[in-house]
Enzyme design. Structure first.
Site, PDB file in Angstrom:
ATOM      1  N   GLY A  13       0.810  -1.212   0.000  1.00  0.00           N
ATOM      2  CA  GLY A  13       0.000   0.000   0.000  1.00  0.00           C
ATOM      3  C   GLY A  13       0.841   1.259   0.000  1.00  0.00           C
ATOM      4  N   ASP A 144       0.937   1.503   8.911  1.00  0.00           N
ATOM      5  CA  ASP A 144       0.544   0.680  10.059  1.00  0.00           C
ATOM      6  C   ASP A 144       1.576   0.703  11.181  1.00  0.00           C
ATOM      7  OD1 ASP A 144      -1.854  -0.198   8.895  1.00  0.00           O
ATOM      8  OD2 ASP A 144      -0.792  -1.727   7.757  1.00  0.00           O
ATOM      9  N   GLY A 189      -5.988  -0.550  10.279  1.00  0.00           N
ATOM     10  CA  GLY A 189      -5.198  -1.280  11.266  1.00  0.00           C
ATOM     11  C   GLY A 189      -5.792  -2.650  11.480  1.00  0.00           C
ATOM     12  N   GLU A 245     -10.008  -0.973  12.233  1.00  0.00           N
ATOM     13  CA  GLU A 245     -10.796  -1.868  11.387  1.00  0.00           C
ATOM     14  C   GLU A 245     -10.700  -3.317  11.851  1.00  0.00           C
ATOM     15  OE1 GLU A 245      -9.260  -1.973   7.400  1.00  0.00           O
ATOM     16  OE2 GLU A 245      -7.188  -2.157   8.068  1.00  0.00           O
ATOM     17  N   GLN A 300      -6.207   8.256   4.522  1.00  0.00           N
ATOM     18  CA  GLN A 300      -5.195   8.207   5.576  1.00  0.00           C
ATOM     19  C   GLN A 300      -3.788   8.115   5.003  1.00  0.00           C
ATOM     20  OE1 GLN A 300      -6.897   5.205   8.725  1.00  0.00           O
ATOM     21  NE2 GLN A 300      -7.974   5.013   6.785  1.00  0.00           N
TER      22      GLN A 300
END
Length: 410
Positions: A13, A144, A189, A245, A300
């Protein structure tokens, strides 16, 4: 003797500063033109490289255009989620190294998170096994913040700043009416709650919203959650809750699975989404109050408007340090961040190197002592940890249309 070339790729990501790390690698590689020939980029990571999709940075981003990478979000080279085979006897490895040889590659850099470090591990081990002189270095990246053996990762500081700023804005919006309401903010997360924890920075004073912060490191109890929210109405009629999440119950079932079927990605990770919506409906049905949920989603990781200057600077430093380390003969390592103190006692970061084999496929969680005993908030120690990482702003140049100027592949 012909000078060896450098190649770099991006994987996983994107983040707001993954291109800053790329800038660090490329600019440092070009600066060492006495030792390094061409500086290549893999388009769409190792997967694109296998399909011969590469570019030459001197041609793609000549001169000052390269500087624009530092404020361009996303992954300039494109990304992939390609998992190399576990067995180093697989025919894909000699194919890869044949392609490296054809391009006269001497240095390989991969910018990414856990799964990307798995690629670095496999390539460096295969190189050692076959006697290849290619130096393989991992450049850390992930919002993360879950890579082990490093204080934090490039990308986390900017994402944390975005989360804290956005939660503060949502909190102000939620407080305009004198009527009971609950706003649930779902933040990325899966197993590590570092990003959700950063929402604590949104508080303007002690006792301010968000009232509750739930991380996946602690089991989530829906009945206790409802009771906590109901009790919070005694202090404020507008309650803001931040959830990762990946929050789950004591049995390990994700809360999002209570109300939906969940698929998996190519690495076998469950694709999580929807716990915020589930809790929104739960609050509305059980407490009878106005409820809404907000999923921050990809914003984010792709907001250039809230890049942390500290994060950007460290990302560039990591890229440069990695090239210097490779030129000094290092391989099979990941660039790490080591937290130090400046002479005046303030925060200072230094780059180090860690064995990538000890990092790949591991996850760093928020320490238990940084989570309150009731599992619904974070401690002051976490605030001290994260605050230096969100400092400073970046001036993103604007074009004639009044919008940010980014670089991209045509």
């Amino acid at each position: 003797m012909t000078k060896k070339n450098l190649i770099v790729g991006q994987s996983g990501g994107p983040t707001a500063v993954i291109n800053s790390s790329l800038y660090g690698v490329v600019s440092e590689g070009i600066a060492h033109s006495d030792e390094i020939g061409e500086v290549y980029g893999m388009v769409n990571g190792i997967e694109g490289f296998l399909e011969d999709r590469i570019l030459n940075f001197r041609e793609a981003l000549p001169g000052e255009q390269l500087d624009h990478l530092k404020h361009t979000p996303g992954a300039y080279l494109g990304s992939c989620r390609y998992k190399l085979p576990e067995s180093l006897e697989d025919p894909i490895y000699p194919l890869l190294f044949q392609k490296f040889e054809e391009l006269n590659i001497g240095w390989f850099f991969y910018i990414g998170g856990n799964d990307s470090m798995d690629t670095v591990s496999k390539l460096s081990r295969y190189a050692a096994q076959t006697g290849s002189s290619i130096r393989v270095i991992g450049e850390p990246k992930t919002i993360d913040n879950d890579l082990v053996h490093t204080d934090h990762t490039p990308g986390y500081g900017s994402a944390a700043k975005y989360v804290a700023s956005t939660v503060r804005e949502i909190t102000l919006d939620a407080s305009v009416y004198e009527k009971k309401s609950v706003t649930i903010i779902e933040i990325m997360g899966r197993h590590a709650g570092w990003l959700t924890a950063a929402s604590a920075l949104a508080r303007k004073y002690k006792g301010d919203n968000p009232f509750f912060i739930y991380l996946p490191e602690s089991a989530f109890d829906t009945e206790k959650f409802l009771k906590d929210v109901e009790n919070a109405f005694e202090k404020n009629c507008n309650v803001v809750v931040c959830v990762s999440e990946g929050i789950h119950d004591a049995d390990g079932t994700f809360i999002c699975e209570y109300d939906s079927s969940v698929g998996t990605d190519t690495f076998g990770h469950k694709m999580l989404a929807g716990c915020g919506k589930y809790l929104e409906n739960l609050v509305r049905d059980r407490l009878g109050v106005k409820a809404r949920s907000v999923e921050l989603n990809v914003s984010q990781r792709c907001s250039a408007s809230l890049i942390s200057a500290a994060d950007q600077e460290e990302a560039v430093s990591a890229g440069r340090f990695g090239v210097q380390a490779a030129l000094n003969g290092e391989t099979g390592k990941m660039v790490s961040f080591v937290r130090c103190q400046a002479d005046d006692g303030s925060y200072k970061m230094e780059c180090g190197l860690e064995d990538v084999n000890l990092i790949c496929n591991e996850e760093k969680e928020v320490p238990a002592e940084w989570i309150t005993e009731n599992g619904s908030d974070v401690s002051e120690e976490f605030i001290k940890y994260v605050t230096p990482l969100v400092q400073g702003s970046v001036n993103v140049p604007l074009g004639e249309d009044g919008l940010p100027v980014f670089v991209y592949r045509k």
